[in-house]
Design a protein around this motif. Structure first.
Motif, PDB file in Angstrom:
ATOM      1  N   MET A   2      -0.332  12.033  -0.902  1.00  0.00           N
ATOM      2  CA  MET A   2      -0.108  10.600  -1.144  1.00  0.00           C
ATOM      3  C   MET A   2       1.312  10.212  -0.767  1.00  0.00           C
ATOM      4  O   MET A   2       1.544   9.144  -0.179  1.00  0.00           O
ATOM      5  CB  MET A   2      -0.379  10.255  -2.614  1.00  0.00           C
ATOM      6  CG  MET A   2      -1.831  10.278  -3.013  1.00  0.00           C
ATOM      7  SD  MET A   2      -2.094   9.606  -4.662  1.00  0.00           S
ATOM      8  CE  MET A   2      -1.746   7.880  -4.408  1.00  0.00           C
ATOM      9  N   ASP A   3       2.268  11.084  -1.076  1.00  0.00           N
ATOM     10  CA  ASP A   3       3.657  10.778  -0.749  1.00  0.00           C
ATOM     11  C   ASP A   3       3.864  10.765   0.761  1.00  0.00           C
ATOM     12  O   ASP A   3       4.494   9.844   1.316  1.00  0.00           O
ATOM     13  CB  ASP A   3       4.568  11.812  -1.406  1.00  0.00           C
ATOM     14  CG  ASP A   3       6.022  11.390  -1.373  1.00  0.00           C
ATOM     15  OD1 ASP A   3       6.288  10.181  -1.492  1.00  0.00           O
ATOM     16  OD2 ASP A   3       6.891  12.261  -1.225  1.00  0.00           O
ATOM     17  N   VAL A   4       3.318  11.797   1.443  1.00  0.00           N
ATOM     18  CA  VAL A   4       3.483  11.864   2.898  1.00  0.00           C
ATOM     19  C   VAL A   4       2.782  10.704   3.574  1.00  0.00           C
ATOM     20  O   VAL A   4       3.338  10.036   4.466  1.00  0.00           O
ATOM     21  CB  VAL A   4       2.942  13.211   3.430  1.00  0.00           C
ATOM     22  CG1 VAL A   4       2.948  13.225   4.945  1.00  0.00           C
ATOM     23  CG2 VAL A   4       3.772  14.361   2.889  1.00  0.00           C
ATOM     24  N   CYS A   5       1.550  10.437   3.175  1.00  0.00           N
ATOM     25  CA  CYS A   5       0.797   9.344   3.798  1.00  0.00           C
ATOM     26  C   CYS A   5       1.391   7.980   3.424  1.00  0.00           C
ATOM     27  O   CYS A   5       1.317   7.030   4.205  1.00  0.00           O
ATOM     28  CB  CYS A   5      -0.678   9.412   3.388  1.00  0.00           C
ATOM     29  SG  CYS A   5      -1.535  10.880   3.997  1.00  0.00           S
ATOM     30  N   GLY A   6       1.968   7.891   2.213  1.00  0.00           N
ATOM     31  CA  GLY A   6       2.645   6.649   1.851  1.00  0.00           C
ATOM     32  C   GLY A   6       3.836   6.381   2.752  1.00  0.00           C
ATOM     33  O   GLY A   6       4.089   5.236   3.136  1.00  0.00           O
ATOM     34  N   GLU A   7       4.551   7.432   3.107  1.00  0.00           N
ATOM     35  CA  GLU A   7       5.652   7.268   4.052  1.00  0.00           C
ATOM     36  C   GLU A   7       5.134   6.819   5.417  1.00  0.00           C
ATOM     37  O   GLU A   7       5.772   6.011   6.102  1.00  0.00           O
ATOM     38  CB  GLU A   7       6.426   8.584   4.187  1.00  0.00           C
ATOM     39  CG  GLU A   7       7.206   8.962   2.946  1.00  0.00           C
ATOM     40  CD  GLU A   7       7.959  10.270   3.127  1.00  0.00           C
ATOM     41  OE1 GLU A   7       7.892  10.834   4.235  1.00  0.00           O
ATOM     42  OE2 GLU A   7       8.613  10.713   2.164  1.00  0.00           O
ATOM     43  N   ALA A   8       3.988   7.375   5.810  1.00  0.00           N
ATOM     44  CA  ALA A   8       3.392   6.956   7.086  1.00  0.00           C
ATOM     45  C   ALA A   8       3.031   5.477   7.055  1.00  0.00           C
ATOM     46  O   ALA A   8       3.255   4.745   8.026  1.00  0.00           O
ATOM     47  CB  ALA A   8       2.159   7.800   7.397  1.00  0.00           C
ATOM     48  N   GLU A   9       2.480   5.024   5.929  1.00  0.00           N
ATOM     49  CA  GLU A   9       2.146   3.600   5.815  1.00  0.00           C
ATOM     50  C   GLU A   9       3.418   2.749   5.839  1.00  0.00           C
ATOM     51  O   GLU A   9       3.420   1.637   6.378  1.00  0.00           O
ATOM     52  CB  GLU A   9       1.367   3.356   4.520  1.00  0.00           C
ATOM     53  CG  GLU A   9       0.006   4.016   4.460  1.00  0.00           C
ATOM     54  CD  GLU A   9      -0.923   3.512   5.545  1.00  0.00           C
ATOM     55  OE1 GLU A   9      -0.796   2.326   5.943  1.00  0.00           O
ATOM     56  OE2 GLU A   9      -1.785   4.284   6.006  1.00  0.00           O
ATOM     57  N   SER A  10       4.476   3.271   5.238  1.00  0.00           N
ATOM     58  CA  SER A  10       5.745   2.540   5.283  1.00  0.00           C
ATOM     59  C   SER A  10       6.260   2.427   6.707  1.00  0.00           C
ATOM     60  O   SER A  10       6.794   1.390   7.111  1.00  0.00           O
ATOM     61  CB  SER A  10       6.779   3.250   4.397  1.00  0.00           C
ATOM     62  OG  SER A  10       8.018   2.587   4.453  1.00  0.00           O
ATOM     63  N   ARG A  11       6.108   3.496   7.485  1.00  0.00           N
ATOM     64  CA  ARG A  11       6.503   3.441   8.885  1.00  0.00           C
ATOM     65  C   ARG A  11       5.672   2.418   9.646  1.00  0.00           C
ATOM     66  O   ARG A  11       6.174   1.677  10.485  1.00  0.00           O
ATOM     67  CB  ARG A  11       6.363   4.821   9.539  1.00  0.00           C
ATOM     68  CG  ARG A  11       7.392   5.834   9.078  1.00  0.00           C
ATOM     69  CD  ARG A  11       7.300   7.114   9.879  1.00  0.00           C
ATOM     70  NE  ARG A  11       7.461   6.861  11.310  1.00  0.00           N
ATOM     71  CZ  ARG A  11       7.263   7.775  12.250  1.00  0.00           C
ATOM     72  NH1 ARG A  11       6.859   8.993  11.910  1.00  0.00           N
ATOM     73  NH2 ARG A  11       7.440   7.480  13.526  1.00  0.00           N
ATOM     74  N   LEU A  12       4.367   2.406   9.326  1.00  0.00           N
ATOM     75  CA  LEU A  12       3.516   1.394   9.966  1.00  0.00           C
ATOM     76  C   LEU A  12       3.987  -0.014   9.600  1.00  0.00           C
ATOM     77  O   LEU A  12       3.994  -0.919  10.449  1.00  0.00           O
ATOM     78  CB  LEU A  12       2.057   1.593   9.542  1.00  0.00           C
ATOM     79  CG  LEU A  12       1.320   2.806  10.112  1.00  0.00           C
ATOM     80  CD1 LEU A  12      -0.091   2.882   9.546  1.00  0.00           C
ATOM     81  CD2 LEU A  12       1.276   2.747  11.632  1.00  0.00           C
ATOM     82  N   ALA A  13       4.369  -0.188   8.344  1.00  0.00           N
ATOM     83  CA  ALA A  13       4.877  -1.498   7.931  1.00  0.00           C
ATOM     84  C   ALA A  13       6.164  -1.836   8.666  1.00  0.00           C
ATOM     85  O   ALA A  13       6.373  -2.982   9.087  1.00  0.00           O
ATOM     86  CB  ALA A  13       5.104  -1.515   6.420  1.00  0.00           C
ATOM     87  N   SER A  14       7.030  -0.848   8.844  1.00  0.00           N
ATOM     88  CA  SER A  14       8.286  -1.091   9.583  1.00  0.00           C
ATOM     89  C   SER A  14       8.000  -1.434  11.038  1.00  0.00           C
ATOM     90  O   SER A  14       8.635  -2.327  11.610  1.00  0.00           O
ATOM     91  CB  SER A  14       9.179   0.149   9.501  1.00  0.00           C
ATOM     92  OG  SER A  14       9.547   0.414   8.169  1.00  0.00           O
ATOM     93  N   GLU A  15       7.046  -0.701  11.626  1.00  0.00           N
ATOM     94  CA  GLU A  15       6.679  -0.993  13.010  1.00  0.00           C
ATOM     95  C   GLU A  15       6.094  -2.401  13.123  1.00  0.00           C
ATOM     96  O   GLU A  15       6.400  -3.140  14.070  1.00  0.00           O
ATOM     97  CB  GLU A  15       5.664   0.032  13.520  1.00  0.00           C
ATOM     98  CG  GLU A  15       6.190   1.457  13.610  1.00  0.00           C
ATOM     99  CD  GLU A  15       7.287   1.610  14.643  1.00  0.00           C
ATOM    100  OE1 GLU A  15       7.457   0.707  15.486  1.00  0.00           O
ATOM    101  OE2 GLU A  15       7.989   2.645  14.608  1.00  0.00           O
ATOM    102  N   ASP A  59       4.131   5.826  -5.292  1.00  0.00           N
ATOM    103  CA  ASP A  59       4.208   5.858  -6.757  1.00  0.00           C
ATOM    104  C   ASP A  59       3.196   6.839  -7.325  1.00  0.00           C
ATOM    105  O   ASP A  59       3.486   7.596  -8.264  1.00  0.00           O
ATOM    106  CB  ASP A  59       3.962   4.462  -7.327  1.00  0.00           C
ATOM    107  CG  ASP A  59       5.124   3.520  -7.049  1.00  0.00           C
ATOM    108  OD1 ASP A  59       6.209   4.017  -6.682  1.00  0.00           O
ATOM    109  OD2 ASP A  59       4.941   2.289  -7.176  1.00  0.00           O
ATOM    110  N   GLY A  60       1.990   6.836  -6.734  1.00  0.00           N
ATOM    111  CA  GLY A  60       0.978   7.793  -7.184  1.00  0.00           C
ATOM    112  C   GLY A  60       1.397   9.225  -6.929  1.00  0.00           C
ATOM    113  O   GLY A  60       1.172  10.112  -7.767  1.00  0.00           O
ATOM    114  N   LEU A  75       0.834  -1.200   0.000  1.00  0.00           N
ATOM    115  CA  LEU A  75       0.000   0.000   0.000  1.00  0.00           C
ATOM    116  C   LEU A  75       0.871   1.253   0.000  1.00  0.00           C
ATOM    117  O   LEU A  75       0.598   2.205  -0.753  1.00  0.00           O
ATOM    118  CB  LEU A  75      -0.907  -0.013   1.236  1.00  0.00           C
ATOM    119  CG  LEU A  75      -1.729   1.255   1.475  1.00  0.00           C
ATOM    120  CD1 LEU A  75      -2.680   1.523   0.316  1.00  0.00           C
ATOM    121  CD2 LEU A  75      -2.504   1.150   2.795  1.00  0.00           C
ATOM    122  N   SER A  76       1.897   1.245   0.820  1.00  0.00           N
ATOM    123  CA  SER A  76       2.799   2.401   0.882  1.00  0.00           C
ATOM    124  C   SER A  76       3.460   2.653  -0.460  1.00  0.00           C
ATOM    125  O   SER A  76       3.543   3.804  -0.924  1.00  0.00           O
ATOM    126  CB  SER A  76       3.875   2.157   1.951  1.00  0.00           C
ATOM    127  OG  SER A  76       4.902   3.104   1.850  1.00  0.00           O
TER     128      SER A  76
END
Length: 549
Positions: free
Chosen positions: A95-108, A80-81, A74-75
């Motif tokens: 989308m870029d900022v929230c994608g980074e947030a989703e990536s952080r969630l994935a890392s967590e 990419d979008g 998802l991130s």
């Protein structure tokens, strides 16, 4: 085969009630045995269900686990979008900022699952599949030994009863003695196995609180994970409200190493790698590198360029002293020295060891205690400095000179005071620390270093021959050559290129060899204070420093 036959015969007699069965375990041990089997079953079931709750795959590396998470997909789609829409679109920015947030969630989530595997799943599996089964196997072994003892005892009793009716008294007595020895040996084995089994079972019972703690850790880890995930999401809100601040990149200079590496997703700090790569191109033959101060305006410009991560650094190749000054400034402006405050006492204590071999060993222990990122960057720098010292006959920068001018920027105490005061208090120790590390760089760090670790630097092509008043950066390639990545690999002096599969160890070097043939009078700057250093004349021989065996 005979022992197996006797064991089966004894078991059959005990089953039909024709022989007594020896009980060796007490009632409390039998109760522990029953509870142990039940604990194994419930632990196995809990382990199995917890595994199904994980989104990643057990046994894979952290990076691969992270890539397989749905949140990572998802991130990636959101980022990419955002890239397709561009920064001029508000939707693209969000989308870029929230994608980074989703990536952080994935890392967590990945870190959370790694913690669950390490702190809960592996201990539960160890308990259910290893520890308890081992104890139960001991219990079965004890049962076999008890059968052997009962069998030997029954045969001894039967022989003892028939001794008075035997026609060959001496042979019968000898047989009885043999059976008695066999019975005693079997009893001894029973006692030894019983003692070991009892100890393991009591140990299991005493650790029941520890085993119960696994489930408490599970709930605590989940709570911590959700708190960290909530913090990650809440961290996005200020970013959305203050877009200008969120897109401003924090400079590398003056930023903690760990923070810079984490933010930039690098192994080696950008200023360190960039300066080293430029010096490898044009600075290795420069006399007085790191000793001669650069122009203030050029140094300021280069530091600003590195702070904004620009790739337009071609103009600085012609001024190696500015590049060396930028590298020194980066090391000096770190909030914590590269060799860390925590290990300051260990470094200084190691430098005070009188025996050279033991001093090297003590320095190695201190070096091995560096945090991972600090150690990686220190290794990278030391390998480069050792490569620089190989040309000391030309550049006059021996390991001793390098340690004098660069050491105070690598290690200082946490006490209050100006940089000059701290450098003066530390300089003696620092030289005794840094010089042998540079001299024996391939012993401290045996593996080769790819200086172009990020892959973002390429060898520069030769420039046209400049006029008489224009300084020209030496060309690194001849016409028709192509850049080679291995030109930035560090190799020991004894071999220009190591053979595959062979370990390279440095030979013993004398200080005279490392310093070159001529005396050096060096003027260098520490905290804007000029200090003059006189090196040992070439005619004075010094003893070599042997490497530890």
């Amino acid at each position: 085969m005979k022992k197996q036959f006797n064991r089966m015969k004894q078991l059959a007699n005990q089953t039909v009630g024709r022989a007594e069965k020896t009980e060796v375990l007490s009632d409390d041990l039998l109760q522990i045995e029953r509870r142990m089997e039940l604990v194994r079953l419930v632990s196995h079931n809990a382990h199995k269900r917890l595994v199904t709750c994980l989104q990643g795959h057990i046994g894979t590396e952290a990076e691969k686990r992270h890539k397989k998470l749905p949140l990572t997909a998802l991130s990636q789609a959101m980022q990419d979008g955002g890239s397709q829409l561009g920064e001029e679109s508000l939707i693209g920015k969000m989308m870029d900022v929230c994608g980074e947030a989703e990536s952080r969630l994935a890392s967590e989530l990945m870190q959370h699952e790694v913690q669950l595997v390490r702190d809960i799943l592996e201990p539960l599996n160890q308990l259910a599949e290893v520890d308890i089964p081992n104890i139960l196997r001991q219990r079965k072994q004890l049962a076999k030994l008890v059968l052997d003892y009962d069998s030997a005892r029954a045969r001894w009793l039967q022989a003892s009863k028939s001794i008075h009716f035997s026609t060959n008294y001496q042979a019968t007595v000898a047989k009885v003695e043999t059976l008695k020895d066999e019975m005693d040996e079997a009893l001894n084995k029973v006692e030894m196995c019983k003692d070991q089994l009892s100890a393991d079972m009591y140990n299991f019972s005493s650790k029941e609180g520890d085993y119960a703690r696994y489930y408490v850790i599970l709930v605590e880890a989940q709570a911590d994970y959700h708190r960290r995930s909530l913090a990650a999401l809440e961290g996005v809100l200020p970013t959305i409200q203050a877009q200008n601040d969120s897109w401003m990149e924090k400079p590398a200079y003056g930023t903690a190493l760990e923070e810079h590496l984490k933010r930039s997703n690098r192994e080696i700090a950008l200023p360190l790698e960039a300066c080293v790569m430029m010096l490898l191109e044009t600075g290795m033959k420069e006399e007085g590198l790191f000793r001669i101060a650069a122009g203030a305006s050029k140094l300021k410009k280069l530091k600003a360029a590195l702070d904004c991560s620009t790739s337009q650094l071609e103009e600085f190749y012609s001024d190696p002293h500015a590049v060396a000054g930028a590298l020194k400034s980066y090391l000096r402006e770190l909030p914590e020295p590269l060799m860390t405050f925590a290990l300051y006492d260990e470094w200084t204590q190691a430098s005070n060891v009188s025996d050279p071999d033991r001093r090297l060993q003590a320095l190695w222990v201190a070096c091995d205690g560096l945090p991972k990122n600090h150690k990686a960057n220190f290794r990278y720098l030391v390998k480069f400095l050792a490569k620089l010292a190989q040309d000391s006959e030309v550049n006059k920068m021996t390991p001793s000179n390098i340690a004098i001018v660069l050491g105070p920027n690598l290690l200082w105490s946490k006490t209050e005071g100006t940089l000059a005061e701290m450098a003066a208090a530390t300089s003696v120790h620092v030289v005794a620390i840094i010089e042998p590390i540079i001299q024996h760089a391939d012993w401290f760090f045996p593996d080769d270093v790819d200086f172009n670790v990020s892959g973002m630097f390429v060898a520069m092509t030769p420039e046209p021959d400049p006029g008489p008043f224009e300084r020209r950066r030496p060309g690194s390639l001849v016409e028709g050559d192509t850049p080679r990545k291995d030109r930035y690999l560090s190799y020991p002096r004894s071999s220009p290129c190591p053979s595959p599969g062979l370990s390279i160890y440095p030979r013993t070097l004398t200080r005279q060899e490392s310093r070159g043939a001529a005396a050096v009078s060096a003027l260098y700057v520490v905290a804007d204070e000029s200090i003059t250093v006189k090196e040992t004349p070439a005619g004075e021989q010094e003893q070599p420093m042997p490497l530890p065996s």
